[in-house]
Design an enzyme around this catalytic site. Structure first.
Site, PDB file in Angstrom:
ATOM      1  N   HIS A 126     -20.321 -24.808 -34.150  1.00 33.13           N
ATOM      2  CA  HIS A 126     -19.561 -26.037 -34.440  1.00 33.13           C
ATOM      3  C   HIS A 126     -19.041 -26.030 -35.874  1.00 33.13           C
ATOM      4  CE1 HIS A 126     -23.387 -28.548 -35.726  1.00 33.13           C
ATOM      5  NE2 HIS A 126     -22.807 -28.057 -36.795  1.00 33.13           N
ATOM      6  N   GLU A 131     -18.579 -29.956 -31.357  1.00 34.50           N
ATOM      7  CA  GLU A 131     -19.531 -29.139 -30.621  1.00 34.50           C
ATOM      8  C   GLU A 131     -18.788 -28.252 -29.613  1.00 34.50           C
ATOM      9  OE1 GLU A 131     -22.325 -29.119 -31.892  1.00 34.50           O
ATOM     10  OE2 GLU A 131     -23.485 -30.963 -31.772  1.00 34.50           O
TER      11      GLU A 131
HETATM   12  C1  F6R Z   1     -21.758 -31.170 -41.971  1.00 39.74           C
HETATM   13  C2  F6R Z   1     -21.002 -30.304 -41.072  1.00 39.74           C
HETATM   14  C3  F6R Z   1     -21.714 -29.324 -40.204  1.00 39.74           C
HETATM   15  C4  F6R Z   1     -22.499 -28.306 -41.039  1.00 39.74           C
HETATM   16  C5  F6R Z   1     -23.193 -27.287 -40.144  1.00 39.74           C
HETATM   17  C6  F6R Z   1     -24.044 -26.343 -40.945  1.00 39.74           C
HETATM   18  O1  F6R Z   1     -20.912 -32.044 -42.663  1.00 39.74           O
HETATM   19  O2  F6R Z   1     -19.813 -30.405 -41.028  1.00 39.74           O
HETATM   20  O3  F6R Z   1     -20.783 -28.660 -39.392  1.00 39.74           O
HETATM   21  O4  F6R Z   1     -21.614 -27.645 -41.905  1.00 39.74           O
HETATM   22  O5  F6R Z   1     -23.985 -27.963 -39.201  1.00 39.74           O
HETATM   23  O6  F6R Z   1     -25.100 -27.042 -41.521  1.00 39.74           O
HETATM   24  P1  F6R Z   1     -26.099 -26.346 -42.563  1.00 39.74           P
HETATM   25  O7  F6R Z   1     -25.299 -26.077 -43.788  1.00 39.74           O
HETATM   26  O8  F6R Z   1     -27.159 -27.389 -42.804  1.00 39.74           O
HETATM   27  O9  F6R Z   1     -26.595 -25.114 -41.908  1.00 39.74           O
END
Ligand code: F6R
Length: 223
Positions: A126, A131
């Protein structure tokens, strides 16, 4: 697509900070799209250290849970804590997706649209909260989070039951209208999905694969 492999998280954060710094210095009235999550924390620390002038910058966050925005785990709270309260950006210039979602999109596009969009990637491919199965032309809207995303994000909450089940997210079509896009990923658990998204089939089953169709994307990874 080329995935630029970086030596470590410091280099990833600093390199993306260079891009944001150049953008803001060359165009003080820049419109930026910003992510939350663990990946950009080092970037935000690095940007704070650089003491840039954010007084004309307009920021739009990619997404927000459907929850009380003053909750400590909301993305509003995350952004205040990790970036906005540490720089000279005007609170009125910090926007999060809201309803009616088309009014939010209008706000983003007033005067020429988004200059630079920074993204992370979820373990299911995503981007923002688009999703798998999200339409490539989707716009800002309310979405149901998948079991996988709820599980991945439960580390930020006291228990998995506290993770909101819905969010408002910019759409894939919305994100693709940004002039320039940077995708950041770190951790070995992200490498496989990153390769699939950047070099596999362009399919709505892997939302990030749409980035292959954008003409100005840079992808940075460190393990
Ligand atoms: C959050 C967002 C999500 C995150 C992704 C990765 O604003 O857009 O798409 O970038 O879920 O999250 P981390 O960096 O926590 O692995």
């Amino acid at each position: 697509m080329k995935i630029k492999l970086l030596k470590d998280y410091e280099e990833l954060s600093s390199l993306v900070a260079n891009i944001v710094e150049t953008q803001i210095k060359e165009q003080p009235l820049s419109k930026l799209v910003l992510p939350t999550g663990s990946t950009p924390l080092g970037l935000y620390d690095e940007l704070v250290k650089r003491e840039l002038d954010w007084s004309l910058v307009i920021a739009f966050n990619l997404d927000e849970y459907i929850m009380n925005i003053d909750h400590p785990y909301s993305y509003h709270s995350y952004m205040r804590k990790n970036l906005f309260d540490r720089i000279n950006i005007y609170p009125d210039n910090c926007h999060f997706p809201f309803r009616p979602t088309l009014s939010f999109e209008d706000k983003m596009n007033v005067i020429k649209g988004i200059d630079l969009c920074i993204l992370g990637i979820g373990s299911n491919g995503h981007i923002a909260f688009n999703e798998p199965g999200s339409a490539f032309d989707s716009r800002t809207r309310v979405v149901d989070l998948t079991e996988q995303t709820i599980k991945d994000n439960s580390k930020y909450f006291d228990s998995i039951d506290d993770v909101p089940k819905q969010a408002i997210t910019m759409g894939l079509g919305t994100i693709m209208e940004s002039k320039k896009i940077i995708l950041m990923a770190n951790g070995k658990h992200k490498l496989n999905i990153l390769k699939v998204a950047m070099n596999g089939e362009v399919t709505e089953d892997v939302p990030a694969s749409i980035l292959q169709k954008h003409n100005d994307v840079e992808v940075f990874y460190c393990d």
